[in-house]
Design a protein around this motif. Sequence first.
Motif, PDB file in Angstrom:
ATOM      1  N   GLN A   1     -80.410  92.304 -42.489  1.00  0.00           N
ATOM      2  CA  GLN A   1     -81.678  92.969 -42.331  1.00  0.00           C
ATOM      3  C   GLN A   1     -82.735  91.886 -42.554  1.00  0.00           C
ATOM      4  O   GLN A   1     -82.782  91.073 -43.369  1.00  0.00           O
ATOM      5  CB  GLN A   1     -81.780  94.213 -43.371  1.00  0.00           C
ATOM      6  CG  GLN A   1     -80.846  95.309 -42.847  1.00  0.00           C
ATOM      7  CD  GLN A   1     -81.505  96.613 -43.436  1.00  0.00           C
ATOM      8  OE1 GLN A   1     -81.519  96.776 -44.650  1.00  0.00           O
ATOM      9  NE2 GLN A   1     -81.594  97.581 -42.627  1.00  0.00           N
TER      10      GLN A   1
ATOM     11  N   TYR B   1     -82.742  86.703 -42.711  1.00  0.00           N
ATOM     12  CA  TYR B   1     -82.085  87.732 -43.041  1.00  0.00           C
ATOM     13  C   TYR B   1     -81.343  87.963 -44.667  1.00  0.00           C
ATOM     14  O   TYR B   1     -80.913  86.842 -44.979  1.00  0.00           O
ATOM     15  CB  TYR B   1     -81.022  88.173 -41.938  1.00  0.00           C
ATOM     16  CG  TYR B   1     -81.755  88.258 -40.542  1.00  0.00           C
ATOM     17  CD1 TYR B   1     -81.902  87.438 -39.816  1.00  0.00           C
ATOM     18  CD2 TYR B   1     -81.861  89.532 -40.196  1.00  0.00           C
ATOM     19  CE1 TYR B   1     -82.422  87.613 -38.714  1.00  0.00           C
ATOM     20  CE2 TYR B   1     -82.270  89.686 -38.936  1.00  0.00           C
ATOM     21  CZ  TYR B   1     -82.525  88.818 -38.038  1.00  0.00           C
ATOM     22  OH  TYR B   1     -83.169  89.038 -36.782  1.00  0.00           O
TER      23      TYR B   1
ATOM     24  N   HIS C   1     -82.200  93.092 -34.073  1.00  0.00           N
ATOM     25  CA  HIS C   1     -81.934  94.170 -34.884  1.00  0.00           C
ATOM     26  C   HIS C   1     -80.364  94.499 -34.901  1.00  0.00           C
ATOM     27  O   HIS C   1     -79.675  94.444 -33.731  1.00  0.00           O
ATOM     28  CB  HIS C   1     -82.414  95.434 -34.238  1.00  0.00           C
ATOM     29  CG  HIS C   1     -84.046  95.371 -34.313  1.00  0.00           C
ATOM     30  ND1 HIS C   1     -84.908  96.284 -35.081  1.00  0.00           N
ATOM     31  CD2 HIS C   1     -84.816  94.923 -33.422  1.00  0.00           C
ATOM     32  CE1 HIS C   1     -85.994  96.043 -34.743  1.00  0.00           C
ATOM     33  NE2 HIS C   1     -86.228  94.952 -34.029  1.00  0.00           N
TER      34      HIS C   1
ATOM     35  N   GLN D   1     -78.396  90.104 -46.411  1.00  0.00           N
ATOM     36  CA  GLN D   1     -77.300  91.216 -46.093  1.00  0.00           C
ATOM     37  C   GLN D   1     -76.635  91.108 -47.663  1.00  0.00           C
ATOM     38  O   GLN D   1     -76.088  90.619 -48.300  1.00  0.00           O
ATOM     39  CB  GLN D   1     -76.357  90.202 -45.390  1.00  0.00           C
ATOM     40  CG  GLN D   1     -75.004  91.090 -45.017  1.00  0.00           C
ATOM     41  CD  GLN D   1     -74.207  90.610 -44.126  1.00  0.00           C
ATOM     42  OE1 GLN D   1     -73.761  89.106 -43.927  1.00  0.00           O
ATOM     43  NE2 GLN D   1     -73.496  91.299 -43.120  1.00  0.00           N
TER      44      GLN D   1
END
Lengths: 115, 109
Positions: B45, B36, A105, B38
């Motif tokens: 994320q 992820y 995270h 971005q």
Amino acid sequence: NAGVTQTPKFQVLKTGQSMTLQCAQDMNHEYMSWYRQDPGMGLRLIHYSVGAGITDQGEVPNGYNVSRSTTEDFPLRLLSAAPSQTSVYFCASGRTGVTYNSPLHFGNGTRLTVT
Amino acid sequence: GENVEQHPSTLSVQEGDSAVIKCTYSDSASNYFPWYKQELGKRPQLIIDIRSNVGEKKDQRIAVTLNKTAKHFSLHITETQPEDSAVYFCAASMFQFYFGTGTSLTVIP
């Protein structure tokens, strides 16, 4: 949960100045880490920690120090800033291990400019 | 340590077409492979992840495949939309996370 909180969002330093980038998480994650992001180079690991009192170097540790006195906090210190440290810095936390992994995270990042 | 290579570095597709991004890793001990997304000026994320005991995982228009023998994994996005435009990063992990250098995906309306 606030997740991962980084401060400040922006910072301008002069060569030779020192500063600390703050990172805090409220998810009780054992693992915390710092990355720097530069154009075309992805996310490079600076330092990481697998728990309070335990830290280790990543790929690009030179010029940076860290400490982990609590589970929640993992500050990154620049002792003598250099222009090569101009970058976007991300703090991230998660759970890692042989039998269990969860995603990292990320905080919102700190954009640092060293002149 | 681990070395993750990601290709291509840039990718342009027409809206509605599929996009594929490929990554290879070097450490056979890595057992977790997240992807992820971005967006400009934002944090990375998670969009999908896969563990080493699984060969494929799908979530709506996004899928990831893993070939442990060849040490490579891929992200597949079907029916691309303009909001899919972003930089995508792959990563490999057992303890530390090591990231690829990113793929800038542009979906042309």
